[in-house]
Design a protein around this motif. Structure first.
Motif, PDB file in Angstrom:
ATOM      1  N   ASP A 184       0.876  -1.168   0.000  1.00  0.00           N
ATOM      2  CA  ASP A 184       0.000   0.000   0.000  1.00  0.00           C
ATOM      3  C   ASP A 184       0.912   1.216   0.000  1.00  0.00           C
ATOM      4  OD1 ASP A 184       0.938   0.283   2.601  1.00  0.00           O
ATOM      5  OD2 ASP A 184      -0.955  -0.250   3.553  1.00  0.00           O
ATOM      6  N   GLU A 185       0.354   2.398   0.121  1.00  0.00           N
ATOM      7  CA  GLU A 185       1.174   3.598   0.034  1.00  0.00           C
ATOM      8  C   GLU A 185       2.201   3.680   1.161  1.00  0.00           C
ATOM      9  OE1 GLU A 185       1.476   6.126  -2.295  1.00  0.00           O
ATOM     10  OE2 GLU A 185       0.423   4.608  -3.454  1.00  0.00           O
ATOM     11  N   ALA A 186       1.818   3.246   2.357  1.00  0.00           N
ATOM     12  CA  ALA A 186       2.751   3.300   3.478  1.00  0.00           C
ATOM     13  C   ALA A 186       3.930   2.357   3.252  1.00  0.00           C
ATOM     14  CB  ALA A 186       2.038   2.956   4.780  1.00  0.00           C
TER      15      ALA A 186
ATOM     16  N   LEU B 211       4.992   1.180   0.262  1.00  0.00           N
ATOM     17  CA  LEU B 211       5.780   1.729  -0.843  1.00  0.00           C
ATOM     18  C   LEU B 211       6.650   2.897  -0.386  1.00  0.00           C
ATOM     19  CD1 LEU B 211       3.164   1.644  -3.743  1.00  0.00           C
ATOM     20  CD2 LEU B 211       5.398   0.519  -3.767  1.00  0.00           C
ATOM     21  N   GLY B 212       6.066   3.762   0.420  1.00  0.00           N
ATOM     22  CA  GLY B 212       6.841   4.899   0.926  1.00  0.00           C
ATOM     23  C   GLY B 212       7.993   4.471   1.805  1.00  0.00           C
ATOM     24  N   SER B 213       7.789   3.428   2.586  1.00  0.00           N
ATOM     25  CA  SER B 213       8.858   2.931   3.457  1.00  0.00           C
ATOM     26  C   SER B 213      10.009   2.353   2.645  1.00  0.00           C
ATOM     27  CB  SER B 213       8.303   1.865   4.406  1.00  0.00           C
ATOM     28  OG  SER B 213       7.285   2.402   5.229  1.00  0.00           O
TER      29      SER B 213
ATOM     30  N   ALA C 121      10.689   3.135  -0.507  1.00  0.00           N
ATOM     31  CA  ALA C 121      11.299   4.258  -1.223  1.00  0.00           C
ATOM     32  C   ALA C 121      12.203   5.073  -0.307  1.00  0.00           C
ATOM     33  CB  ALA C 121      10.203   5.141  -1.822  1.00  0.00           C
ATOM     34  N   TYR C 122      11.807   5.249   0.937  1.00  0.00           N
ATOM     35  CA  TYR C 122      12.652   5.991   1.872  1.00  0.00           C
ATOM     36  C   TYR C 122      14.007   5.310   2.037  1.00  0.00           C
ATOM     37  CZ  TYR C 122      14.503   7.826   6.234  1.00  0.00           C
ATOM     38  OH  TYR C 122      15.322   8.364   7.186  1.00  0.00           O
TER      39      TYR C 122
ATOM     40  N   ASP D 254      16.454   7.853   0.193  1.00  0.00           N
ATOM     41  CA  ASP D 254      17.047   8.730   1.203  1.00  0.00           C
ATOM     42  C   ASP D 254      18.285   8.109   1.841  1.00  0.00           C
ATOM     43  OD1 ASP D 254      16.253  11.400   2.614  1.00  0.00           O
ATOM     44  OD2 ASP D 254      17.011  10.082   4.191  1.00  0.00           O
TER      45      ASP D 254
ATOM     46  N   GLU E 234       8.181   1.039 -10.351  1.00  0.00           N
ATOM     47  CA  GLU E 234       8.137   2.374  -9.752  1.00  0.00           C
ATOM     48  C   GLU E 234       9.209   3.248 -10.399  1.00  0.00           C
ATOM     49  OE1 GLU E 234       6.229   3.895  -7.212  1.00  0.00           O
ATOM     50  OE2 GLU E 234       4.902   2.222  -7.723  1.00  0.00           O
TER      51      GLU E 234
ATOM     52  N   ASP F 258      11.029   5.931  -9.748  1.00  0.00           N
ATOM     53  CA  ASP F 258      12.245   6.303  -9.018  1.00  0.00           C
ATOM     54  C   ASP F 258      13.151   5.095  -8.783  1.00  0.00           C
ATOM     55  OD1 ASP F 258      11.629   8.981  -8.848  1.00  0.00           O
ATOM     56  OD2 ASP F 258      10.548   8.776  -6.956  1.00  0.00           O
TER      57      ASP F 258
END
Length: 251
Positions: free
Chosen positions: A135-137, A139-141, A143-144, A148, A221, A223
């Motif tokens: 989910d978005e959370a 995927l964001g984790s 990607a971080y 980053d 994705e 990025d």
């Protein structure tokens, strides 16, 4: 993973692929760690610790995969080192983190990534959701960790006898609606179910297929795809066998 130095025995080649800037989120997390005091009652005052030596992490996708392979070999042969738990390491990680792999795995209590790969503090970003559902959370984790922290390897890790996949197969077969938010998980896993297989084989096959589907979404994705194209990132699929503790590649 086999007993040789080659990572992840497979039916296909492992997809191969500099740390990036330090973002505001990372600064905020580090700052919180530095400013938070010892809150436990009776905590003794800190004593001077020896100056920590910064570890050199695996910096390429291949090196990161070999490190996970070696750690799993130690785990399954009962030769764990339990690395990076010392006082010096605990001091070192206060000021920042430099993990070398993201492991996106299931929430199952029998498959904790740090144990399965015999790693310690600051080594892995462990992102976990039932059945590796994205989910978005999630995927964001992931990607971080990649964008980053400059992590060169993402592993999607499924496992034998996954309860979330079993529930999805059961709901698909019976038409039963699962309680609360578990139905959402089942719907996300449903595309991994192969109806041409006998029911007794569907769960195990769906475990493997789910890993492949999640991996495919990640490599698409933009990025992440850009880093893969530059050779700075690899996204691999794998599954953990509860019966012998081996991690093997899922193509």
């Amino acid at each position: 993973m086999n007993e040789s130095s080659e990572p992840l025995p497979s039916a296909g080649d492992v997809r191969r692929a500099t740390p990036s800037r330090r973002g505001l989120l990372r600064t905020a997390v580090t700052g919180a760690a530095v400013t938070t005091g010892a809150w436990a009652l009776g905590t003794p005052p800190a004593t001077a610790a020896p100056a920590p030596r910064r570890r050199v992490r695996p910096a390429t996708p291949g090196a990161a995969l070999r490190e996970l392979c070696a750690g799993n070999r130690r785990w399954r042969t009962f030769r764990e080192r339990h690395p990076h738990e010392s006082r010096a390491v605990r001091t070192e990680v206060v000021s920042g983190q430099h993990p070398f792999a993201v492991v996106l795995g299931c929430i199952d209590s029998r498959v904790p990534p740090e144990l399965v790969f015999d790693q310690g503090l600051g080594d892995l970003i462990a992102v976990r959701s039932a059945g590796e559902v994205l989910d978005e959370a999630v995927l964001g984790s992931v990607a971080y960790g990649v964008l980053d922290l400059g992590i060169p390897l993402v592993m999607v890790l499924g496992h034998q006898s996954c309860g979330a996949v079993s529930a999805a197969v059961h709901a698909d077969e019976t038409g039963e609606t699962l309680p609360a938010h578990i139905q959402y998980l089942a719907e996300q896993i449903k595309p991994a179910i192969d109806h041409s297989l006998p029911l007794t084989a569907r769960v195990d096959a769906a475990v493997t297929a789910q890993v492949g589907l999640v991996r495919s979404r990640l490599v698409a994705e933009p990025d992440l795809a850009a880093r893969i194209a530059e050779g700075r990132l690899a996204v691999v699929g794998a599954r953990y066998e509860l019966t012998n503790q081996v991690v093997r590649e899922v193509p």
